[in-house]
Motif scaffolding. Structure first.
Motif, short mmCIF file in Angstrom:
data_model
loop_
_atom_site.label_atom_id
_atom_site.label_comp_id
_atom_site.label_asym_id
_atom_site.label_seq_id
_atom_site.Cartn_x
_atom_site.Cartn_y
_atom_site.Cartn_z
N TYR A 231 29.44 12.87 21.80
CA TYR A 231 30.66 13.59 21.42
C TYR A 231 31.79 13.28 22.39
O TYR A 231 31.55 12.98 23.55
N TRP A 232 33.01 13.34 21.88
CA TRP A 232 34.17 12.80 22.60
C TRP A 232 35.17 13.85 23.04
O TRP A 232 36.08 13.55 23.81
N THR A 233 35.07 15.03 22.51
CA THR A 233 36.02 16.06 22.92
C THR A 233 35.25 17.33 23.28
O THR A 233 34.17 17.56 22.72
N PRO A 234 35.78 18.14 24.22
CA PRO A 234 37.04 17.92 24.94
C PRO A 234 36.88 16.88 26.06
O PRO A 234 35.82 16.82 26.69
N GLN A 235 37.91 16.10 26.29
CA GLN A 235 37.89 15.12 27.37
C GLN A 235 38.10 15.84 28.70
O GLN A 235 39.00 16.66 28.82
N PRO A 236 37.30 15.54 29.73
CA PRO A 236 37.52 16.16 31.04
C PRO A 236 38.88 15.75 31.60
O PRO A 236 39.31 14.62 31.40
N PRO A 237 39.55 16.70 32.31
CA PRO A 237 40.85 16.34 32.90
C PRO A 237 40.68 15.22 33.93
O PRO A 237 39.64 15.13 34.58
N ILE A 238 41.72 14.42 34.05
CA ILE A 238 41.68 13.33 35.04
C ILE A 238 42.13 13.87 36.38
O ILE A 238 43.15 14.55 36.49
N VAL A 239 41.35 13.60 37.42
CA VAL A 239 41.68 14.01 38.79
C VAL A 239 41.71 12.76 39.66
O VAL A 239 40.74 12.00 39.67
N THR A 240 42.82 12.56 40.33
CA THR A 240 42.90 11.40 41.21
C THR A 240 42.16 11.71 42.50
O THR A 240 42.50 12.67 43.18
N PRO A 241 41.14 10.96 42.85
CA PRO A 241 40.39 11.29 44.07
C PRO A 241 41.20 11.00 45.32
O PRO A 241 42.14 10.20 45.28
N LYS B 266 43.62 10.46 59.70
CA LYS B 266 43.81 11.89 59.98
C LYS B 266 42.91 12.78 59.13
O LYS B 266 42.89 13.99 59.30
N ALA B 267 42.22 12.20 58.20
CA ALA B 267 41.36 13.00 57.33
C ALA B 267 40.30 12.09 56.74
O ALA B 267 40.57 10.95 56.37
N VAL B 268 39.06 12.62 56.63
CA VAL B 268 38.00 11.81 56.04
C VAL B 268 38.23 11.64 54.55
O VAL B 268 37.99 10.58 54.00
N LEU B 269 38.72 12.69 53.91
CA LEU B 269 38.99 12.61 52.47
C LEU B 269 40.17 13.52 52.18
O LEU B 269 40.06 14.73 52.32
N THR B 270 41.30 12.93 51.79
CA THR B 270 42.46 13.77 51.48
C THR B 270 42.22 14.49 50.16
O THR B 270 41.33 14.14 49.39
N ALA B 271 43.05 15.51 49.92
CA ALA B 271 42.83 16.39 48.77
C ALA B 271 43.05 15.67 47.45
O ALA B 271 43.98 14.87 47.32
N PRO B 272 42.23 15.99 46.45
CA PRO B 272 42.48 15.48 45.10
C PRO B 272 43.65 16.25 44.47
O PRO B 272 44.09 17.27 44.99
N SER B 273 44.10 15.77 43.32
CA SER B 273 45.35 16.27 42.75
C SER B 273 45.30 17.71 42.28
O SER B 273 46.33 18.37 42.20
N ASP B 274 44.13 18.24 41.99
CA ASP B 274 44.08 19.62 41.49
C ASP B 274 43.63 20.63 42.55
O ASP B 274 43.30 21.76 42.22
#
Ligand code: MG
Length: 263
Positions: free
Chosen positions: A42-52, A58-66
Motif C-alpha cells: 500500500y502506498w498511502t499515507p506517505q510518511p513525511p520527508i525529514v531531512t536528516p 560542534k555536534a555529532v548529529l545536528t537536528a533534523p527538520s522537524d
C-alpha cells in the motif's frame, strides 16, 4: 459364511462413503484469486520527508527538520529553574555547563512520547569515584531518571551506572568515551497511561543509545526513580525534560546540541 457376509457389507458401506466424499470434493466453489505482489503493498499515507542532520565539529548529529531545538549553543531560552525563573547555567562556546549553585533546569515545554538527542561531556581532568564523578541525569517527563555519569574506568552500582534507568535497570553495555570527549544519548520514550484509580494501565518504556550503541532496549520503567526506596507510581500527564545539577564535588559536566521530536 455369516462372517463373509458381514465383511462384504462393510466393503459396500465403505465404498458408498468414499464415493459420497469424492462427489462432494468435485463440487465447484469460487476459486480464490491468485495473490500478486502488489496486493500486499500500500502506498498511502506517505510518511513525511525529514531531512536528516549531519556531523559537524560542534555536534555529532545536528537536528533534523522537524525537531524542536532545546539548546543550540546560544542561550537557555528554552529552560527554567525549579521556580520557573530563567535558567542560570553557564553558556560558553556553544556549550552549557552545570552551575551547581543554581540547581536543576527544566524545559519550558512539556512532552509526551518523544525522541530526544542530547550530547554531554565530563571534564578531561575529572576527579572522584562511583556516583561522585560527573553525576547528572536526564529526567523524562520530570519523573524518570536516565543516569548521566562518568563510568569510564569508574565502577559503581550497575543500576546506577551510565545509561541506567536509575536504581532500576542497568544498561546492556558500557559505551563510555574518555573524559573530555563528547558522549551522545539518543532516547526514545513512550509515556505511560494510567487507570482512573491511579495505577499504570501501561508503563512508560525507554530505548537508549549511547554513542550509537544500544543500552536500553524498550525497557519497561517500573515507576519513579527514587534515590531511597523502591519505584513509586505517581499519575502524571505530559512533563518537561529535567537536567540534574548533582551535588557531587567533582567538576561540573556540560551539554550541547539538544533537540527533541514529538512522537
Ligand atoms: Mg544522576
Amino acid at each position: 459364511m455369516r462372517k463373509n457376509s458381514l465383511a462384504l457389507k462393510a466393503v459396500v458401506v465403505t465404498l458408498a462413503c468414499s464415493s459420497f466424499i469424492s462427489m462432494n470434493a468435485q463440487e465447484k466453489y469460487p476459486e480464490q484469486m491468485p495473490m500478486k505482489p502488489e496486493m500486499s503493498e500500500y502506498w498511502t499515507p506517505q510518511p513525511p520527508i525529514v531531512t536528516p542532520g549531519t556531523s559537524t565539529s560542534k555536534a555529532v548529529l545536528t537536528a533534523p527538520s522537524d525537531a524542536i531545538i532545546l539548546f543550540d549553543g546560544k542561550d537557555l531560552s528554552q529552560w527554567v529553574n525549579d521556580k520557573g525563573e530563567t535558567a542560570q547555567w553557564t553558556v560558553q562556546n556553544g556549550v552549557m555547563t552545570v552551575d551547581k549553585s543554581k540547581g536543576d533546569i527544566l524545559t519550558k515545554e512539556k512532552f509526551g512520547d518523544f525522541q530526544l538527542h542530547i550530547e554531554w561531556c565530563v571534564p578531561e581532568d575529572i576527579q572522584g569515584s562511583s556516583q561522585g564523578r560527573g553525576n547528572s541525569g536526564i529526567f523524562l517527563q520530570d519523573m524518570y531518571e536516565i543516569q548521566v555519569l562518568d563510568c569510564y574506568n569508574n565502577k559503581t552500582y550497575v543500576n546506577g551506572q551510565t545509561g541506567s534507568v536509575y536504581k532500576q535497570t542497568p544498561p546492556l553495555v558500557n559505551a563510555m568515551r574518555k573524559p573530555g570527549e563528547w558522549n551522545v544519548y539518543d532516547i526514545i520514550y513512550t509515556a505511560p497511561t494510567f487507570t482512573k484509580d491511579g495505577h499504570y494501565r501501561t508503563h512508560p518504556t525507554v530505548t537508549l543509545l549511547q554513542n550509537g550503541v544500544l543500552l536500553q532496549n524498550n525497557t519497561i520503567i517500573l515507576g519513579t526513580t527514587e534515590y531511597v526506596g523502591f519505584p513509586k507510581t505517581k499519575p502524571h500527564g505530559e512533563g518537561p525534560i529535567r537536567l540534574q545539577s548533582h551535588g557531587d564535588p567533582s567538576k561540573p559536566i556540560s551539554f550541547r546540541n539538544i533537540w527533541i521530536r514529538k512522537l
